[in-house]
Design a protein around this motif. Structure first.
Motif, PDB file in Angstrom:
ATOM      1  N   PHE B 126      12.703 -33.372  20.620  1.00 33.57           N
ATOM      2  CA  PHE B 126      13.118 -33.450  19.840  1.00 33.57           C
ATOM      3  C   PHE B 126      12.362 -34.198  19.283  1.00 33.57           C
ATOM      4  O   PHE B 126      12.705 -35.688  19.686  1.00 33.57           O
ATOM      5  N   PRO B 127      11.891 -34.824  18.763  1.00 36.04           N
ATOM      6  CA  PRO B 127      10.810 -35.921  17.552  1.00 36.04           C
ATOM      7  C   PRO B 127      11.838 -37.434  17.733  1.00 36.04           C
ATOM      8  O   PRO B 127      11.259 -38.395  17.998  1.00 36.04           O
ATOM      9  N   THR B 128      13.018 -38.119  17.409  1.00 36.42           N
ATOM     10  CA  THR B 128      13.054 -39.240  17.697  1.00 36.42           C
ATOM     11  C   THR B 128      13.533 -39.088  19.264  1.00 36.42           C
ATOM     12  O   THR B 128      13.678 -41.149  18.741  1.00 36.42           O
ATOM     13  N   TYR B 131      10.171 -40.953  18.708  1.00 34.50           N
ATOM     14  CA  TYR B 131       9.784 -41.838  18.255  1.00 34.50           C
ATOM     15  C   TYR B 131      10.496 -42.977  18.967  1.00 34.50           C
ATOM     16  O   TYR B 131      10.413 -44.350  19.244  1.00 34.50           O
ATOM     17  N   TYR B 170      14.993 -28.229  21.802  1.00 33.28           N
ATOM     18  CA  TYR B 170      15.171 -27.563  20.187  1.00 33.28           C
ATOM     19  C   TYR B 170      14.816 -26.370  19.998  1.00 33.28           C
ATOM     20  O   TYR B 170      15.166 -25.917  18.448  1.00 33.28           O
TER      21      TYR B 170
END
Lengths: 395, 395
Positions: B126-128, B131, B170
């Motif tokens: 999941f990208p967060t 990041y 996800y």
């Protein structure tokens, strides 16, 4: 009736904010702890029932769009903006004050001109600001320099990247010179980051007008947002394009639902977002802000000064000399919206005050702290608080 | 009635969790988006009215002590702990998942043996997580190495400080091998940090048993805590004394109300706290957790696998061949509690499914995602979802 009680009555009668008290859930307690936790606006429970039963319970996931959940951080930021003198699109709500201090200090250190390796921080600050600034300094390779606010102008220099200051000291109630200290920081080529926890909603701040670079603040004191309601982050318009968050969570992405591996920051205040917003706390805050409709901060400030003047006058008249010593400045330009009194047996005195229906709070070891929220505190409250205080310390 | 409908009815009749559905506010929608936002436990609005009107409205500041607000983060952490196989005192609730990823990655990098300068991160995450891990790596001077989970064992080496992985993907619903990958990380001298957003409350995690070092997770999916409810942080007991948070806010201090300028961290899970907890969101989560009383996660897992098996069987039986392709593994050991189907016209199909009362969600560009929450989803729901999907794609 004493002269001061008569004066209190007259002042309350003339008070154009007096009717606002009816908007809050209050009893016959004198509540002078709104600088710790603001009182409940009476309409909030019904609004939250709708949020819980309809928005979450019935619409469920659709509420992210249909109930405006997704845009709440920037929308509520825009509601707070006029209360602190900020234009739209400059404030975003979310996370705790501590987390926002981290964002602001790291981002300011990155915005600062190259080669500047010092962060000045208010040595008298509410401790979380100092702890977090120390962590930010450690992680960015800056040196942390604790300085009393009055000494900041002398401490600023070519090595200063930024200065982190409190607008109002949480302990003494002293109001610091935001315009002057911001200008001094700028003159030294540094950035000014302000913590507005004890000024937002209590007095005019003028973030845009005074050229503040970054600011943070809490919403559960004079903004009455509820226990632990989300804090806010202000980023001056001129810094937004270069604002480089140390917490670049997915909700600050330019296209969050693309869910791309690479991070591209959104434009504007949205860039200060991090994770999924805590909607229940956030929408209680949004509802609470309704009490500000039609209220001018200048009016609040005028009443705040009148209230604290009057309380100090009542304390001087009622309380035996020497039992308490005001540490909040008498000069209006140096006073926030609280009165702090030094008192040798402060813990016992505050416990007894609370038992007698006058709720302030204690700052160890010896400070009695009384916050005056002009939206719901009146002059009779101030007089009664001073009178009960005199009774308690006379025992 | 078709054979599958009869089977669904029999399976629902035999389901020992079937009665739990009555604890939630649900209508005749088939709600398969609990892996994005869990449904409302029906008792929560009344509990929140008490929090709002009595705890905030009447007790006000006293609730920090008298209503247990102050200790909520660690108390609620201890409620979640048994659901993810953690002992008491190892989990603290607060902040968003993104903020907790930052704490965990930075803290793990500090716990790692000296000279290790790489952080491996799930490239499909999941990208967060990616990041935030990138920001953490930038600030701690580590190199970020994105790796597919299957390639982690080969990528681990003497330079690896830590690996950040998702327990369940996800997008695809693939369950990764937490025990095996944790052991592989340890064998290489690295720490394992796990993101449990899509496994907490859906399947056994066994944090203590498998020696996980640090973990984070969200509470608004299978734990039904409400929109944006606070996330949690797990710190293994053996790491707690050396856990060095990058966000050392005042509420993680050993004596927060001493308000000393120097930071001394508290012992135990409290050290993971940062700022003032967002009480309204937090107490809604606490109330929501009541639905877990007497529920064993093994029972939930067994039903989850039976539900997703049955849904896949219904899809295979009803949906014209080739219209959708499962991307979630068929092997139980590799499946979370969702089924993702690749579908060329996924956006239009999901919109129509929702219009017809089957609520899943879309992960761009072409994934139909269906989450199965065993506490309130039944076999008839699974059959109906597949049947309506077949009708929609046949158009």
């Amino acid at each position: 009736m004493s002269d001061l009680r008569e004066r209190a009555e007259a002042l309350d009668t003339a008070d154009e904010l007096a009717a606002h008290r009816g908007m809050f859930a209050l009893d016959d307690t004198v509540y002078l702890d709104g600088n710790s936790l603001g009182a409940l606006p009476a309409h909030v429970p019904d609004r939250m029932r709708d949020v819980l039963t309809r928005q979450w319970g019935e619409l469920r996931i659709r509420s992210w769009d249909e109930s405006g959940w997704w845009t709440a951080p920037e929308r509520i930021g825009d509601r707070i903006a006029p209360l602190v003198g900020a234009g739209p699109g400059r404030i975003v709500v979310g996370d705790s004050t501590s987390v926002n201090v981290f964002k602001a200090v790291v981002a300011a250190s990155r915005l600062a001109a190259g080669g500047r390796d010092e962060i000045l921080v208010d040595a008298t600050t509410f401790p979380t600001d100092g702890y977090i600034a120390a962590s930010a300094a450690r992680m960015t390779g800056h040196r942390l320099v604790p300085v009393a606010p009055a000494d900041v102008p002398d401490a600023l220099g070519p090595r200063t990247a930024l200065v982190l200051l409190n607008h109002v000291d949480y302990r003494t109630g002293r109001l610091h010179d935001l315009p002057g200290l911001t200008a001094a920081a700028h003159a030294a080529g540094a950035l000014a980051v302000w913590d507005l926890c004890h000024s937002a909603g209590a007095l005019p701040v003028g973030l845009d007008a005074h050229g503040v670079d970054l600011a943070v603040g809490c919403t559960y004191k004079y903004l009455n947002g509820g226990p632990g309601s989300p804090a806010f982050l202000y980023v001056a318009e001129r810094h937004q394009a270069a604002f480089d968050s140390p917490l670049p969570g997915w909700t600050s992405h330019a296209d969050p639902f693309a869910m791309t591996p690479g991070y591209t920051p959104a434009e504007g205040s949205v860039r200060g977002r991090v994770g999924t917003p805590d909607i229940l706390s956030m929408l209680a805050l949004e509802a609470s802000l309704d009490v500000w409709d039609g209220v001018r901060v200048d009016t609040v400030r005028a009443k705040s000064l009148a209230l604290t003047d009057f309380f100090l006058e009542c304390v001087a008249a009622y309380v035996p000399a020497g039992r308490v010593v005001p540490v909040t400045p008498f000069a209006h330009a140096e006073r926030g919206s609280q009165v702090s009194l030094r008192c040798e047996d402060a813990p016992a005195v505050m416990a007894e005050l609370i038992a007698r229906g006058v709720v302030g709070d204690l700052r160890r070891p010896d400070i009695l702290r009384f916050g005056f929220t002009p939206l719901y505190v009146g002059f009779a409250d101030a007089e009664r608080a001073a009178r009960v205080l005199a009774e308690v310390v006379a025992v």
